[in-house]
Design a protein around this motif. Structure first.
Motif, mmCIF file in Angstrom:
data_model
loop_
_atom_site.group_PDB
_atom_site.id
_atom_site.type_symbol
_atom_site.label_atom_id
_atom_site.label_comp_id
_atom_site.label_asym_id
_atom_site.label_seq_id
_atom_site.Cartn_x
_atom_site.Cartn_y
_atom_site.Cartn_z
ATOM 1 N N SER A 92 43.802 59.889 3.795
ATOM 2 C CA SER A 92 44.470 59.321 4.963
ATOM 3 C C SER A 92 43.473 58.739 5.953
ATOM 4 C CB SER A 92 45.325 60.378 5.663
ATOM 5 O OG SER A 92 46.379 60.782 4.828
ATOM 6 N N GLY A 93 42.252 59.227 5.925
ATOM 7 C CA GLY A 93 41.224 58.723 6.821
ATOM 8 C C GLY A 93 40.634 57.391 6.387
ATOM 9 N N LEU A 94 40.942 56.950 5.173
ATOM 10 C CA LEU A 94 40.427 55.668 4.687
ATOM 11 C C LEU A 94 41.290 54.516 5.199
ATOM 12 C CD1 LEU A 94 39.703 56.567 0.948
ATOM 13 C CD2 LEU A 94 38.073 56.482 2.839
ATOM 14 N N SER A 95 40.668 53.371 5.340
ATOM 15 C CA SER A 95 41.422 52.181 5.745
ATOM 16 C C SER A 95 42.190 51.631 4.547
ATOM 17 C CB SER A 95 40.462 51.116 6.290
ATOM 18 O OG SER A 95 39.664 50.611 5.240
ATOM 19 N N ASP A 96 43.116 50.716 4.829
ATOM 20 C CA ASP A 96 43.877 50.093 3.738
ATOM 21 C C ASP A 96 42.956 49.346 2.782
ATOM 22 O OD1 ASP A 96 46.267 51.068 4.698
ATOM 23 O OD2 ASP A 96 46.733 49.270 5.852
ATOM 24 N N ARG A 97 41.921 48.740 3.318
ATOM 25 C CA ARG A 97 40.962 48.005 2.491
ATOM 26 C C ARG A 97 40.206 48.969 1.556
ATOM 27 N NH1 ARG A 97 38.289 42.892 1.694
ATOM 28 N NH2 ARG A 97 36.775 43.480 0.140
ATOM 29 N N GLU A 98 39.777 50.103 2.099
ATOM 30 C CA GLU A 98 39.065 51.085 1.279
ATOM 31 C C GLU A 98 39.973 51.677 0.192
ATOM 32 O OE1 GLU A 98 35.841 52.783 4.517
ATOM 33 O OE2 GLU A 98 37.915 53.487 4.613
ATOM 34 N N LEU A 99 41.227 51.909 0.534
ATOM 35 C CA LEU A 99 42.168 52.390 -0.472
ATOM 36 C C LEU A 99 42.385 51.348 -1.563
ATOM 37 C CD1 LEU A 99 44.851 54.165 1.745
ATOM 38 C CD2 LEU A 99 43.296 55.251 0.125
ATOM 39 N N ALA A 100 42.476 50.091 -1.180
ATOM 40 C CA ALA A 100 42.652 49.023 -2.163
ATOM 41 C C ALA A 100 41.428 48.925 -3.074
ATOM 42 C CB ALA A 100 42.909 47.698 -1.465
ATOM 43 N N ASP A 101 40.253 49.186 -2.549
ATOM 44 C CA ASP A 101 39.032 49.140 -3.352
ATOM 45 C C ASP A 101 39.035 50.183 -4.472
ATOM 46 O OD1 ASP A 101 37.952 47.038 -1.960
ATOM 47 O OD2 ASP A 101 36.627 48.265 -0.706
ATOM 48 N N ILE A 102 39.693 51.298 -4.247
ATOM 49 C CA ILE A 102 39.751 52.326 -5.292
ATOM 50 C C ILE A 102 41.081 52.266 -6.053
ATOM 51 C CG2 ILE A 102 38.101 53.874 -4.176
ATOM 52 C CD1 ILE A 102 40.457 55.554 -3.179
ATOM 53 N N GLY A 103 41.853 51.209 -5.808
ATOM 54 C CA GLY A 103 43.088 50.990 -6.570
ATOM 55 C C GLY A 103 44.267 51.810 -6.109
ATOM 56 N N MET A 104 44.315 52.108 -4.818
ATOM 57 C CA MET A 104 45.405 52.924 -4.279
ATOM 58 C C MET A 104 46.064 52.224 -3.106
ATOM 59 S SD MET A 104 43.851 56.782 -4.188
ATOM 60 C CE MET A 104 45.307 57.352 -3.363
ATOM 61 N N SER A 105 47.242 52.703 -2.751
ATOM 62 C CA SER A 105 47.908 52.281 -1.524
ATOM 63 C C SER A 105 48.282 53.546 -0.756
ATOM 64 C CB SER A 105 49.160 51.459 -1.839
ATOM 65 O OG SER A 105 50.124 52.257 -2.479
ATOM 66 N N ARG A 106 48.766 53.397 0.448
ATOM 67 C CA ARG A 106 49.141 54.561 1.258
ATOM 68 C C ARG A 106 50.225 55.398 0.579
ATOM 69 N NH1 ARG A 106 45.731 55.592 4.941
ATOM 70 N NH2 ARG A 106 44.866 53.801 5.976
ATOM 71 N N GLY A 107 51.106 54.738 -0.156
ATOM 72 C CA GLY A 107 52.173 55.455 -0.839
ATOM 73 C C GLY A 107 51.698 56.334 -1.982
ATOM 74 N N ASP A 108 50.484 56.117 -2.456
ATOM 75 C CA ASP A 108 49.940 56.905 -3.568
ATOM 76 C C ASP A 108 49.268 58.198 -3.123
ATOM 77 O OD1 ASP A 108 50.707 54.878 -5.301
ATOM 78 O OD2 ASP A 108 48.762 53.856 -5.137
ATOM 79 N N ILE A 109 49.046 58.351 -1.841
ATOM 80 C CA ILE A 109 48.258 59.491 -1.347
ATOM 81 C C ILE A 109 48.917 60.820 -1.698
ATOM 82 C CG2 ILE A 109 47.436 60.669 0.737
ATOM 83 C CD1 ILE A 109 46.833 57.923 1.917
ATOM 84 N N GLU A 110 50.210 60.957 -1.460
ATOM 85 C CA GLU A 110 50.887 62.224 -1.739
ATOM 86 C C GLU A 110 50.868 62.555 -3.233
ATOM 87 O OE1 GLU A 110 52.549 65.784 -0.953
ATOM 88 O OE2 GLU A 110 51.827 64.340 0.525
ATOM 89 N N THR A 111 51.052 61.532 -4.048
ATOM 90 C CA THR A 111 51.052 61.749 -5.511
ATOM 91 C C THR A 111 49.680 62.220 -5.976
ATOM 92 O OG1 THR A 111 52.706 60.015 -5.750
ATOM 93 C CG2 THR A 111 51.504 60.658 -7.725
ATOM 94 N N VAL A 112 48.634 61.615 -5.465
ATOM 95 C CA VAL A 112 47.277 62.004 -5.856
ATOM 96 C C VAL A 112 46.935 63.393 -5.313
ATOM 97 C CG1 VAL A 112 44.831 61.455 -5.537
ATOM 98 C CG2 VAL A 112 46.456 59.637 -6.083
ATOM 99 N N ALA A 113 47.341 63.676 -4.084
ATOM 100 C CA ALA A 113 47.005 64.957 -3.457
ATOM 101 C C ALA A 113 47.657 66.124 -4.193
ATOM 102 C CB ALA A 113 47.419 64.958 -1.993
ATOM 103 N N THR A 114 48.892 65.943 -4.652
ATOM 104 C CA THR A 114 49.583 67.041 -5.327
ATOM 105 C C THR A 114 49.267 67.093 -6.813
ATOM 106 O OG1 THR A 114 51.542 65.664 -5.612
ATOM 107 C CG2 THR A 114 51.491 67.115 -3.689
ATOM 108 N N GLY A 115 48.630 66.045 -7.354
ATOM 109 C CA GLY A 115 48.234 66.046 -8.748
ATOM 110 C C GLY A 115 49.362 65.686 -9.699
ATOM 111 N N LYS A 116 50.452 65.186 -9.174
ATOM 112 C CA LYS A 116 51.582 64.795 -10.034
ATOM 113 C C LYS A 116 51.332 63.416 -10.602
ATOM 114 C CE LYS A 116 54.832 67.536 -7.416
ATOM 115 N NZ LYS A 116 55.957 67.543 -6.512
ATOM 116 N N THR A 117 51.737 63.223 -11.836
ATOM 117 C CA THR A 117 51.557 61.926 -12.485
ATOM 118 C C THR A 117 52.873 61.175 -12.449
ATOM 119 O OG1 THR A 117 52.046 62.863 -14.633
ATOM 120 C CG2 THR A 117 49.729 62.730 -14.007
ATOM 121 N N VAL A 118 52.773 59.866 -12.341
ATOM 122 C CA VAL A 118 53.939 59.005 -12.348
ATOM 123 C C VAL A 118 53.901 58.184 -13.614
ATOM 124 C CG1 VAL A 118 55.135 57.145 -11.168
ATOM 125 C CG2 VAL A 118 53.936 58.897 -9.844
#
Length: 72
Positions: free
Chosen positions: A45-71
């Motif tokens: 959550s502390g990363l900017s939108d640009r930094e998240l995009a650099d690692i292939g993520m968006s803000r909506g992916d944070i909860e999925t990654v944090a809980t370890g659930k796969t989509v």
């Protein structure tokens, strides 16, 4: 005449203290998993939108990654 010892528990069974220890171990594991998810969520959550995009993520992916659930 055969005699049976009925004062011992069955081999491999856990007594009251074994079950209590398993409960404590489970609770400790759940607490550790919650804390790991919390720390991951805070770091992402502390990363900017640009930094998240650099690692292939968006803000909506944070909860999925944090809980370890796969989509799928």
């Amino acid at each position: 005449m055969a005699a049976f010892d009925t004062t011992r528990t069955t081999y491999g069974s856990t007594g009251l203290f074994g079950r209590f220890g398993a409960l404590v171990a489970t609770a400790t594991g759940m607490l550790a998993a919650w804390n790991d998810a919390r720390a991951t969520r805070n770091a992402l959550s502390g990363l900017s939108d640009r930094e998240l995009a650099d690692i292939g993520m968006s803000r909506g992916d944070i909860e999925t990654v944090a809980t370890g659930k796969t989509v799928f």
